[in-house]
Design an enzyme around this catalytic site. Structure first.
Site, PDB file in Angstrom:
ATOM      1  N   TYR A  42      -6.999   6.248   2.183  1.00 30.54           N
ATOM      2  CA  TYR A  42      -6.168   5.269   2.911  1.00 30.54           C
ATOM      3  C   TYR A  42      -6.921   4.725   4.121  1.00 30.54           C
ATOM      4  O   TYR A  42      -7.049   3.511   4.300  1.00 30.54           O
ATOM      5  CB  TYR A  42      -4.880   5.956   3.347  1.00 30.54           C
ATOM      6  CG  TYR A  42      -3.863   5.082   4.037  1.00 30.54           C
ATOM      7  CD1 TYR A  42      -3.262   4.015   3.392  1.00 30.54           C
ATOM      8  CD2 TYR A  42      -3.473   5.362   5.352  1.00 30.54           C
ATOM      9  CE1 TYR A  42      -2.308   3.236   4.030  1.00 30.54           C
ATOM     10  CE2 TYR A  42      -2.509   4.593   5.993  1.00 30.54           C
ATOM     11  CZ  TYR A  42      -1.934   3.533   5.331  1.00 30.54           C
ATOM     12  OH  TYR A  42      -0.971   2.768   5.965  1.00 30.54           O
TER      13      TYR A  42
ATOM     14  N   ARG B 246       6.943  12.225   3.812  1.00 30.10           N
ATOM     15  CA  ARG B 246       6.583  12.115   5.224  1.00 30.10           C
ATOM     16  C   ARG B 246       7.533  12.956   6.079  1.00 30.10           C
ATOM     17  O   ARG B 246       8.563  13.416   5.626  1.00 30.10           O
ATOM     18  CB  ARG B 246       6.591  10.644   5.654  1.00 30.10           C
ATOM     19  CG  ARG B 246       5.384   9.937   5.083  1.00 30.10           C
ATOM     20  CD  ARG B 246       5.237   8.554   5.629  1.00 30.10           C
ATOM     21  NE  ARG B 246       6.006   7.597   4.874  1.00 30.10           N
ATOM     22  CZ  ARG B 246       5.886   6.281   5.027  1.00 30.10           C
ATOM     23  NH1 ARG B 246       5.064   5.787   5.905  1.00 30.10           N
ATOM     24  NH2 ARG B 246       6.594   5.456   4.281  1.00 30.10           N
TER      25      ARG B 246
ATOM     26  N   SER C   7       0.844  -1.202   0.000  1.00 25.85           N
ATOM     27  CA  SER C   7       0.000   0.000   0.000  1.00 25.85           C
ATOM     28  C   SER C   7       0.871   1.241   0.000  1.00 25.85           C
ATOM     29  O   SER C   7       1.911   1.260   0.654  1.00 25.85           O
ATOM     30  CB  SER C   7      -0.883   0.059   1.253  1.00 25.85           C
ATOM     31  OG  SER C   7      -1.659   1.247   1.248  1.00 25.85           O
TER      32      SER C   7
HETATM   33  N1  UDP Z   1       4.665  17.302   8.722  1.00 24.08           N
HETATM   34  C1  UDP Z   1       5.340  18.504   8.885  1.00 24.08           C
HETATM   35  N2  UDP Z   1       6.231  18.870   7.904  1.00 24.08           N
HETATM   36  C2  UDP Z   1       6.503  18.102   6.804  1.00 24.08           C
HETATM   37  C3  UDP Z   1       5.820  16.857   6.675  1.00 24.08           C
HETATM   38  C4  UDP Z   1       4.909  16.496   7.650  1.00 24.08           C
HETATM   39  O1  UDP Z   1       5.147  19.241   9.870  1.00 24.08           O
HETATM   40  O2  UDP Z   1       7.322  18.501   5.979  1.00 24.08           O
HETATM   41  C5  UDP Z   1       3.684  16.907   9.748  1.00 24.08           C
HETATM   42  C6  UDP Z   1       2.343  16.467   9.188  1.00 24.08           C
HETATM   43  O3  UDP Z   1       1.498  17.567   8.912  1.00 24.08           O
HETATM   44  C7  UDP Z   1       1.825  15.597  10.316  1.00 24.08           C
HETATM   45  C8  UDP Z   1       3.102  14.951  10.888  1.00 24.08           C
HETATM   46  O4  UDP Z   1       4.179  15.771  10.435  1.00 24.08           O
HETATM   47  O5  UDP Z   1       1.226  16.389  11.317  1.00 24.08           O
HETATM   48  C9  UDP Z   1       3.314  13.524  10.401  1.00 24.08           C
HETATM   49  O6  UDP Z   1       3.186  13.504   9.010  1.00 24.08           O
HETATM   50  P1  UDP Z   1       3.547  12.262   8.099  1.00 24.08           P
HETATM   51  O7  UDP Z   1       3.295  12.680   6.685  1.00 24.08           O
HETATM   52  O8  UDP Z   1       4.906  11.766   8.396  1.00 24.08           O
HETATM   53  O9  UDP Z   1       2.566  11.077   8.497  1.00 24.08           O
HETATM   54  P2  UDP Z   1       1.154  10.911   9.215  1.00 24.08           P
HETATM   55  O10 UDP Z   1       1.487  10.525  10.596  1.00 24.08           O
HETATM   56  O11 UDP Z   1       0.383  12.208   9.167  1.00 24.08           O
HETATM   57  O12 UDP Z   1       0.491   9.842   8.428  1.00 24.08           O
END
Ligand code: UDP
Length: 315
Positions: free
Chosen positions: A148, A189, A76
């Site tokens: 998702y 991420r 996925s």
């Molecule tokens: N995030 C951030 N800056 C970035 C990428 C992500 O502040 O450049 C934040 C995002 O908005 C979320 C958290 O980090 O609150 C985790 O994001 P991720 O995409 O890693 O995975 P999630 O846990 O949301 O699936």
């Protein structure tokens, strides 16, 4: 020794799980179409007689010409930017993909394993923090993340239905944020973004004020927990994750410290609707049922991850 089919075996988690399965003496057939997986993650397995690769989109029906003891559905997309970029692939991996993998497990009388996610809890309110397996979640069905979240919720439902209707042996893990070598540096991420930005001395992009929290599990701990669950007798979902909880600002600061970067931290508007405010696994069940708990702290795991990403992006 047994025969295993793993979907998504060229992905970040799937490739580490394949390594563990091979080390434990299993034969591994990896099915992947590399929508988000990468052949470089399994390049080291070239020539390993116990490993084979099938180029297959598992959201399309397929059959396997060998007996199987385990069918593991790991395939996925798993990053919020990918949910926006490839929403249909994300939905079909969780829905049709789960159906197809279950059908193979049923035909082969194999044990089925589903890789589910903490995203099935959606954006949990404070009274459901940390998240226990009995919490049924708070997902906005209309949001962009729900391609998702809802696909994985459906995947759990169809898995439990096979268990009830066909007495199929099934196991379900709910994976919380995981990081480590073999993540795609450009997967969007938070760990990969911050590390790439820090290594390039570019601004670290905090979404919102950075007070939202996540709990990060290093990949070797995660696959150890998954392997214990696959072998266990537990028929209901089990959380696997590291309960150490950090704000995104704390994560940014730790990455700056380890890399010695001169990047500044900037805040930008949160680009993803329904972003969970806080997330942390309750791992009581994993401790009690699997005798599992994580062993790698965030600073140690980040140091290994940073070295990997440094090699990947040449920074
Ligand atoms: N995030 C951030 N800056 C970035 C990428 C992500 O502040 O450049 C934040 C995002 O908005 C979320 C958290 O980090 O609150 C985790 O994001 P991720 O995409 O890693 O995975 P999630 O846990 O949301 O699936």
């Amino acid at each position: 020794m047994s025969s295993v089919l793993i979907s998504g075996g060229a992905g970040f988690l799937g490739s580490h799980l394949s390594d563990l399965l091979l080390a434990e003496g299993h034969d591994v057939l990896c099915a992947d179409n590399c929508v988000t997986g990468r052949m470089q993650n399994i390049a080291h397995l070239d020539g390993n007689a116990k490993f084979s690769f099938l180029n297959q989109d598992v959201s399309k029906p397929f059959s396997v010409d060998r007996s199987l003891d385990y069918v593991l559905h790991m395939a996925s997309p798993a990053s919020p930017p990918d949910f926006k970029r490839i929403p249909f692939e994300t939905m079909t991996a969780g829905s049709y993909g789960t159906h197809n993998m279950l059908a193979i497990a049923h035909e082969k009388s194999a044990r089925f394993f589903l890789s589910s996610t903490s995203e099935i809890y959606g954006d949990p309110p404070p009274e459901h923090h940390p998240q226990v397996e009995s919490y049924s979640g708070n997902v906005n069905v209309l949001g962009t993340r729900s391609v998702y979240d809802e696909a994985k919720r459906y995947a759990e439902t169809v898995t439990m239905t096979y268990q009830r209707e066909y007495q199929l042996e099934t196991r379900i893990v709910r994976i919380f944020n995981t990081y480590g070598p073999r993540m795609r540096p450009d997967d969007g991420r938070v760990v990969t973004n911050f590390v790439c930005q820090a290594l390039r001395d570019e601004p670290i992009t905090l979404h919102g004020d950075g007070s939202q929290t996540r709990s990060f599990c290093f990949v070797s701990d995660l696959v150890d927990g998954i392997y214990r669950l696959i072998k266990s007798d537990e028929p209901l979902p089990v959380n696997i994750g590291n309960p150490g909880e950090f704000t995104m600002r704390e994560l940014a600061e730790m990455i700056l410290k380890i890399t010695g970067s001169s990047s500044e931290i900037i805040t930008i508007p949160q680009p993803f609707a329904d972003d969970p405010r806080q997330r942390k696994p309750d791992i009581t069940k994993a401790r009690n049922v699997l005798g599992w708990e994580p062993t790698i702290d965030l600073e140690t795991g980040l140091t290994k991850t940073i070295e990997y990403i440094r090699g990947e992006i040449g920074a």
